[in-house]
Design an enzyme around this catalytic site. Structure first.
Site, PDB file in Angstrom:
ATOM      1  CG  ASN A   4      23.076  12.702   9.352  1.00  0.00           C
ATOM      2  OD1 ASN A   4      22.188  11.870   9.179  1.00  0.00           O
ATOM      3  ND2 ASN A   4      23.795  13.211   8.356  1.00  0.00           N
TER       4      ASN A   4
ATOM      5  CE  LYS B 278      26.549  11.109   7.790  1.00  0.00           C
ATOM      6  NZ  LYS B 278      27.858  11.335   7.176  1.00  0.00           N
TER       7      LYS B 278
ATOM      8  CG  HIS C  17      24.372  15.509   4.539  1.00  0.00           C
ATOM      9  ND1 HIS C  17      25.280  14.696   3.899  1.00  0.00           N
ATOM     10  CD2 HIS C  17      24.781  15.592   5.833  1.00  0.00           C
ATOM     11  CE1 HIS C  17      26.194  14.299   4.766  1.00  0.00           C
ATOM     12  NE2 HIS C  17      25.913  14.834   5.952  1.00  0.00           N
TER      13      HIS C  17
ATOM     14  CD  GLU D 276      26.949  11.314   3.710  1.00  0.00           C
ATOM     15  OE1 GLU D 276      25.881  10.951   4.232  1.00  0.00           O
ATOM     16  OE2 GLU D 276      28.023  11.376   4.351  1.00  0.00           O
TER      17      GLU D 276
ATOM     18  CD  GLU E 295      27.680  18.169   7.909  1.00  0.00           C
ATOM     19  OE1 GLU E 295      27.858  17.493   8.923  1.00  0.00           O
ATOM     20  OE2 GLU E 295      26.975  17.799   6.962  1.00  0.00           O
TER      21      GLU E 295
ATOM     22  N   GLY F   1      33.148  11.734   7.623  1.00  0.00           N
ATOM     23  CA  GLY F   1      33.351  10.286   7.655  1.00  0.00           C
ATOM     24  C   GLY F   1      34.790   9.870   7.394  1.00  0.00           C
TER      25      GLY F   1
ATOM     26  CB  SER G 138      35.856  13.661  11.439  1.00  0.00           C
ATOM     27  OG  SER G 138      35.758  12.844  10.290  1.00  0.00           O
TER      28      SER G 138
END
Ligand code: PGA
Length: 251
Positions: free
Chosen positions: A10, A12, A96, A98, A168, A174, A214
């Protein structure tokens, strides 16, 4: 769809077109044709058409980071699942953290996005995961269970069979803080058991469940060795060809 091994990158909101094409070129040379089939790259929207042409002849798959809940029409700024399919995508991320966090995407919207994606023939990678606070108060199974059931209940078995899940934990995305293999395996086993209890053995046994948060070239092997982890959804480490290649070969 049968359970498979996948490493999905991904990207991003990173890279220019030139950088994106360079990364794809490196991946094509570093990743052997025997394992390309298990690789999905998920670049920003504007690069998809060009990268799809660049990937012709390779078996690396292309995915998108999001899609609209609508089929087409006056939705400025949105990108339909049909448009994604037409430029060569075969996967799309839905839900996701985010998107859930920064864009306030709720379950009703995620159901519509999932249905549109499936109607267009895309495989959906449905992302779930708990926050740090939820992990600290021990409600991760309750939170993730609710995230899954609210969407799975709105689908039929044919649709459910087209889903891939990505676990996730938000606290690991991140941050450099990875879930331990024990923590990740425990949640993956929980997800598979939840699907088995509610939707039956076949859907549970065939479900592909990816770990994300991560995951990198150093820890991928240990995570992928867990019996219920079928691969990874990789953010930061998917932006470097060498690191991503190492992760692919850890599977
Ligand atoms: P990360 O991101 O690997 O950079 O933690 C994973 C993701 O958000 O899919």
């Amino acid at each position: 769809m049968l359970r498979r091994k996948i490493v999905a990158g991904n990207w991003k909101m990173n890279k220019t077109l030139t950088e994106a094409r360079e990364l794809v070129k490196s991946l094509q040379s570093l990743i052997g044709s025997d394992v390309q089939e298990r690789v999905v790259i998920i670049p920003p929207f504007p690069f998809l058409g060009v990268l799809s042409s660049d990937l012709s002849g390779s078996s690396i798959h292309l995915g998108a980071q999001d899609c609209s809940a609508h089929a087409q029409g006056a939705y400025t700024g949105e990108v339909s699942a049909g448009a994604l399919k037409s430029v060569g995508c075969s996967y799309v991320l839905v839900g996701h953290s985010e998107r859930r966090g920064y864009h306030h995407e709720q379950e009703t919207l995620l159901i519509e996005k999932t249905k549109q994606a499936l109607l267009s023939g895309l495989t959906v990678i449905l992302c779930v995961g708990e926050s740090l606070e939820e992990r600290r108060n021990g409600s991760q199974e309750q939170v993730v269970g609710k995230q899954i059931m609210s969407i799975w209940n709105a689908l039929n078995d044919t649709e459910r069979a087209q889903l891939i899940m990505a676990y996730e934990p938000v606290w690991a995305i991140g941050t450099g803080e990875t879930a331990s293999p024990e923590q990740a395996q425990s949640m993956h086993a929980f997800i598979r058991a939840l699907i088995k209890d509610n939707y039956g053995d076949a859907l549970a046994d065939n479900l592909t469940i990816l770990y994300g948060g991560s995951c990198n070239a150093q820890n991928a092997k240990e995570l992928f060795a867990c019996p219920d982890i079928d691969g990874g959804l990789i953010g930061g480490a998917s932006l470097k060809a060498d690191d991503f290649t190492k992760i692919v070969y850890s599977l």
